[in-house]
Enzyme design. Sequence first.
Site, PDB file in Angstrom:
ATOM      1  N   ASP A  81       0.846  -1.195   0.000  1.00 53.06           N
ATOM      2  CA  ASP A  81       0.000   0.000   0.000  1.00 53.06           C
ATOM      3  C   ASP A  81       0.881   1.243   0.000  1.00 53.06           C
ATOM      4  OD1 ASP A  81       0.209   1.095   3.032  1.00 53.06           O
ATOM      5  OD2 ASP A  81       0.239  -1.101   3.023  1.00 53.06           O
ATOM      6  N   ASP A 106       0.708   3.603   2.427  1.00 51.49           N
ATOM      7  CA  ASP A 106       0.525   4.189   3.748  1.00 51.49           C
ATOM      8  C   ASP A 106      -0.636   5.183   3.659  1.00 51.49           C
ATOM      9  OD1 ASP A 106       1.671   3.846   6.415  1.00 51.49           O
ATOM     10  OD2 ASP A 106       2.144   5.975   6.317  1.00 51.49           O
TER      11      ASP A 106
END
Length: 291
Positions: free
Chosen positions: A210, A212
């Site tokens: 991802d 973050d």
Amino acid sequence: MTDTMIGVIGGSGLYQIDGLDGAEWVKVDSPWGAPSDEIFCGEVGGVKMAFLPRHGRGHVHSPSTVPYRANIDALKRLGVTDVISVSACGSFREEMAPGDFVIVDQFIDRTFAREKSFFGTGCVGHVSLAHPTCPRLSDACESAAKSAGITVHRGGTYLAMEGPQFSTLAESKMYREIWGCDVIGMTNMPEAKLAREAELCYASVAMVTDYDSWHPHHGEVDITAIIATLQGNADKGRAMVKGLPALLGTEREACPHGCDRALEFAILTAPEARDAALVAKLDAVAGRVLS
């Protein structure tokens, strides 16, 4: 020359590896407590390999409760010479996209609730961490990842946070914009420090799941999206690991970067002042210099 034995510490999503000849789960006792799990041992291409699920099968350990000292000690007792950490991470860089791998070479340690050293009162030791990963081992991980068709980035700073919560938006922006970090995770510290104390070559492969929370188009971290990416990353991680034995070979010389001699001048406590009980616990980690 020594026999190569590759130790793989698998992070979130990577709880097992396939294709090991003569594989079996082995229980290893450690004076530092019980490791995260039994260790899956076998061979690939004639090279010994040991796999340890960092969080345990079923994911029973949080980042803060992983028994890092016991894990590293157990791998050293088994005869592991080279440790590859494979772990999930968030990315602070647009180009380091979900599904990509990053070969980490630096760390910033923001953890605070973990035992970070094998040494202490009665036997004081200081090792160098200027370069906390082994370039030779990182080279092998990069080559194996590329051969498996994985998009891999060489070099990056890993921000190790305590967790288990993910970052606030303010923290994410600070780590990215002010501190210049590239990826963020919860488990490579104190693991890398302990591997250095145990004189083990250590490489960190961060699997991006991802962005973050800093990314304006991706918003906050979504655990369901992370799990979906984890599944694909785990398959890639296993493919990379299978390529390592052919690159590292069955025998290895002394590490050209000195990882396997990190304790050469590290012990400061005079022999007559050393705590016998602590020295006994250090038999696997530091027996080479304490015996």
